[in-house]
Design an enzyme around this catalytic site. Structure first.
Site, mmCIF file in Angstrom:
data_model
loop_
_atom_site.group_PDB
_atom_site.id
_atom_site.type_symbol
_atom_site.label_atom_id
_atom_site.label_comp_id
_atom_site.label_asym_id
_atom_site.label_seq_id
_atom_site.Cartn_x
_atom_site.Cartn_y
_atom_site.Cartn_z
ATOM 1 C CB SER A 231 -0.852 0.027 1.276
ATOM 2 O OG SER A 231 -1.644 -1.121 1.393
ATOM 3 C CB SER A 269 -2.253 -1.445 -3.499
ATOM 4 O OG SER A 269 -1.200 -0.624 -3.069
ATOM 5 C CG ASP A 271 -2.367 2.424 -3.504
ATOM 6 O OD1 ASP A 271 -1.397 2.239 -2.750
ATOM 7 O OD2 ASP A 271 -2.625 1.692 -4.470
#
Lengths: 356, 356, 356, 356
Positions: A231, A269, A271
């Protein structure tokens, strides 16, 4: 050594004096780094929008989700009300509740908050479980409070510190990074600062140079192996007088900066971009006699230079995190090497980015 | 000449045989180019998800909005129902209603649609008003139908054609561009194709080389002048069996490809991504006896390679649009130069991207 | 007769003097009704936020989508920039492009807009295809302009007029309805007005009385037959000084008003709410010398009474549309009866809502 | 006594055998009620989607935010990946981190999860700070685990139990409520169940009868005093085979049910809806050999009856919570009266809802 020490400039705008999110007036950052025995490699990082009681003097804010495989706390209230009312904490995935709890304690115990019964803690995270015994949940509330107390407005410490202690990026050691941009006076002279916690993958590019490809170390480089997951937490601060709507737009641009480093926002991820404005002209008092607030806001048409600044600062903050991070050994003997600077310098020369 | 003809590869994945969105099985593209007198420089481009009656056999789809200063038609129904039921048309800003009307006519008149009373036309646009007399609204429904009828599965014509006839990108002549990527067989062997209509600004980078900066031609290069506004329409097609949720995630990655070309998604930009799947296993019949549909879907964990493909294909499609576009004169004697290929080739050499 | 004429009050807040969206200072509404031969039953309704050049003096606005099976034009730019720059037009589903085109013509031709090359027309719709030959697309740009020109600040004409000419609601004749609420002076004295175009289904309730159930006329009342589909366009205006974020929140409440009439936002429904503020303190000039705008905004904490007003005004506007609509025959001999007022009055008595 | 015991039916669909969310096959609910001394009045409620290891066998899910003044944990990952991987916990505002932590412990310690390093706990809350010493944060991880362990598939206990122990609704004692609806066999025979934690305000309506107004106890009833704030957590379960997109649509309808009780989703309200499907045909295994999953999904066109069921079940669940809750004294001697049943029965008679 930073990329900029090597003479490589990312983007076209100037940095602030510290090239750090703390160039934004009022912003303070503190770390707590937890390294214990052979397998605890984690920490917490606190970002404070200003010096005062943030609950009583909230700041306009927005959160943009690039890819939502993550456990960030606080999203919905920030989106609904358009503000942040606590310090922002970054830590590891499984310590988000502990950090949120610490923010509640911190807020309830602040002078002036004696009657507060509702707090919206904002906590981001990445998963440092490769080097860190994340299942052990070693972060305590005290650690988080320590990070808040350690906050100052100096140049942000980068690399293996705070929430970046155990992170991994592009197969190398990641960490905390920061950078800033200042607009020309004619465009308002505003500062945009970025702070990132890098823990993701893809095909690393540094200032446009295909480093990951050249080193043959990138997602899919050996077909099925290698995961780009992880991430990237991104925090943007600005002194431009923006409301939540334009802060959300600003936040979206950070992911464009991430893209330029070769990140792909993979399935696994998380983000997230948290953006806030420190401008006093848009500050939001918790209680007010008057039903109407007068605010000064930058017009939509003036946003593009700030967008550019956010992209550049985020890209450079990510690269800075890689240059600052050092090789670390952790859980189960796992080792993450720092980026190979000699090879990278050679590549930067081969690709015309460094000219002797 | 394309960037790939020069020996420069963008990304790490292989292209499809045509390096075109038409590499995706079933996809057809057609253009109508309208150049008249000294000031009409516009057109329409049609993208068809398959050969049949798209209203009767809808395809799963999603639309992601990078920056919403634009007039795209059809967004909300695509988001609600997760599908597209017409060809996709790209054209100029003020001709969106005409194109939408043409799609209604087209759909109502198709065999099998005699009882249809509701159609959701999907039309994207960019503003070609610098070269084109856009206020004159020269596109007619016939032109739009012509673009649909012209659609085939050959390599997409690029540059000053169709909806790209009059567009501008990074201060140069923009246009239509396309590219594709094919995953390794072990990862499913799926194809992702991108088609773009480029009409935006920022600081041009080609394969990581800071072309805009070197040519001293970029947003803010002379302080207050120069606007990065305009828009980029991006269309992604894939034969991977994805539902609307994962298509939305795929669509978000196209903006990351745009970022790598130096785009900044400026305030005045309409950056939209339309993504759809041509896989027959996820096709959505308009009417069905059975209340339940059985669909085969790629698992979330398998999305990352497709994300990477979308980023790469979009980046290369944008660069392809610039290499294909030619200098054009239009409205009020305005001239847009094509990118200066000689200078760019020199820069690609200086920056180690082309090695003789 | 209106429901209020019968002595039934919906909600607890007072109406404005006209009980109409035109109670909101500056708002004007105009209709064009198109009834031709046996099968043309349609029209257009225009809502203007103020008297001036709306493109040059935009109003803050937001659009909330209850259920997005609809073709509304203009969504993404309103959401991105937080404003509306044209009159709002309501019409039938297949005439959205024509109405959008008319708004472009209207805007381009206004004095002061000679250099405008980008316009974001906002057009909503419902499907009047049961009574109207909707496939014939009988609405022309002239009709739409006529609706704009007819706009005034009188009490809104309701029922079978303008965009409500051919609509159907709860199995009865629907149409245009409007209502308003005024807050107590201590709460700011603001007005919230609603205008609706009703064309949807469910289980009709009037002031809490289960009319649909009692009349045995509701969705699912005969098991598989009967569709609740169709749509409801809702427009909210207020003179409270709100920005786009709080207007979005206000817009969400209109769907709660719809719910109280027994609407269910069925799969096939396009339930959109467009909300804007007419307050001059939040007006957004198209061009401005200064980069900073000073705006006065109502604080979040003061929103709840406005939310309540939006719910009440929307509920009553929907009921008003049903009371105003008259029986109509249209396409293929289809007939929609007006609500059976005698029976409803009896039900209102049986359920204690009318006490003689 | 429940409203249904009084002979009042809400809506037109049949309830399930228990009129409880546990009518949905596989769903289990457990409470932990914490009443200590004079000022601890709180608890936790656990909702389990199925009997197995939920992390290993995730369920498709979505979360809709009616008004986001709340601290719900887990939103972004549910939205991104379309599934839930833990039990759902409801508790008080300041105990969300503790409950999230408990869910992490619970998940990490389950057999089969030995290598899990990332967990997305889903926790909702309302603020019981009027009766409860919420600042004391009395809920512990053990309490939360107890709620999970107590879960069974019996009729849900309602009123002052679990997360509803200390809540307030419409100025009366609120609590936990539940209800369900079953579709006719011809429409699939699916069940929709709702569970709510009521802690909000507005103008109470029971089965369309304006109870709040008649009792002169409603938001704004004495002008400036009285706050409608607080929140309503709503959980919807169904055995219909829905994916995340259609579950999101289903979730939106719960707020329409809330509207029918007189709720207004006030500024300070956290109105969240968590919806999931228990159908085994859409179950999402954590790990799978195959990249492709075959799922059976209900078509969009079949959703409307489910929407209706969600509206009805939510409305009745809220009313059930009020009928089940009993008068309670708590913090600082604060007392919340249960709804005045005698008066309400009289009103239900006056308004023709109960006929002797």
């Amino acid at each position: 050594t930073t990329i900029r020490d090597l003479g490589v400039e990312i983007g076209v705008l100037n940095t602030g004096p510290l090239n750090s999110i703390t160039d934004v007036y009022g912003v303070k950052v503190g770390h707590y780094t937890l390294i214990q025995g052979s397998d605890v490699r984690t920490g917490a990082t606190a970002i404070l929008a200003h010096d005062g009681n943030i609950f009583q003097q909230k700041v306009p804010a927005a959160i943009y989700i690039g890819n939502g495989f993550g456990k960030l706390a606080g999203y919905s209230q920030v989106e609904e009300l358009g503000n942040i009312e606590t310090p922002i904490i970054l830590t590891n995935t499984l310590s988000v509740p502990t950090a949120a709890d610490a923010l509640i304690d911190y807020t309830l115990s602040q002078e002036g908050n004696e009657d507060v019964r509702s707090v919206n803690p904002v906590v981001g995270e990445t998963n440092d479980g490769y080097l860190n015994d994340i299942r052990g949940q070693h972060i305590t509330k005290k650690h988080v409070i320590s990070a808040i107390k350690a906050a100052d407005s100096n140049k942000v410490q980068q690399g293996n510190v705070g929430a970046g202690t155990g992170t991994r990026a592009f197969g190398f050691k990641g960490g905390i990074g920061s950078s800033s941009r200042v607009l020309p006076e004619k465009l308002g002279g505003y500062t945009v600062g970025a702070l990132v916690q890098t823990n993701f993958g893809g095909v690393l590019e540094i200032a446009g140079v295909p480093v990951g490809k050249e080193l043959n170390k990138y997602y899919l480089s050996d077909s099925l192996n290698g995961s780009p997951d992880g991430s990237c937490m991104m925090v943007l601060a600005t002194d431009a007088p923006l409301d939540a709507r334009n802060l959300k737009r600003l936040a979206k641009r950070a992911v464009m900066g991430l893209a330029k480093t070769g990140g792909i926002a993979s399935n696994g991820s998380g983000d997230y971009v948290i953006a806030f404005s420190t401008s006093e002209s848009v500050r939001i008092p918790y209680s007010a006699e008057q039903p109407i607030t007068t605010v000064e806001l930058l017009r939509n048409e003036r946003m593009s230079p700030l967008f550019m600044a956010a992209i550049e600062a985020t890209e450079e903050a990510i690269i800075n995190s890689l240059f600052a991070a050092e090789t670390m050994e952790g859980r189960d003997g796992h080792v993450l090497q720092s980026i190979p600077k000699d090879k990278i310098i050679k590549l930067l020369k081969d690709y015309g980015r460094i000219t002797e």
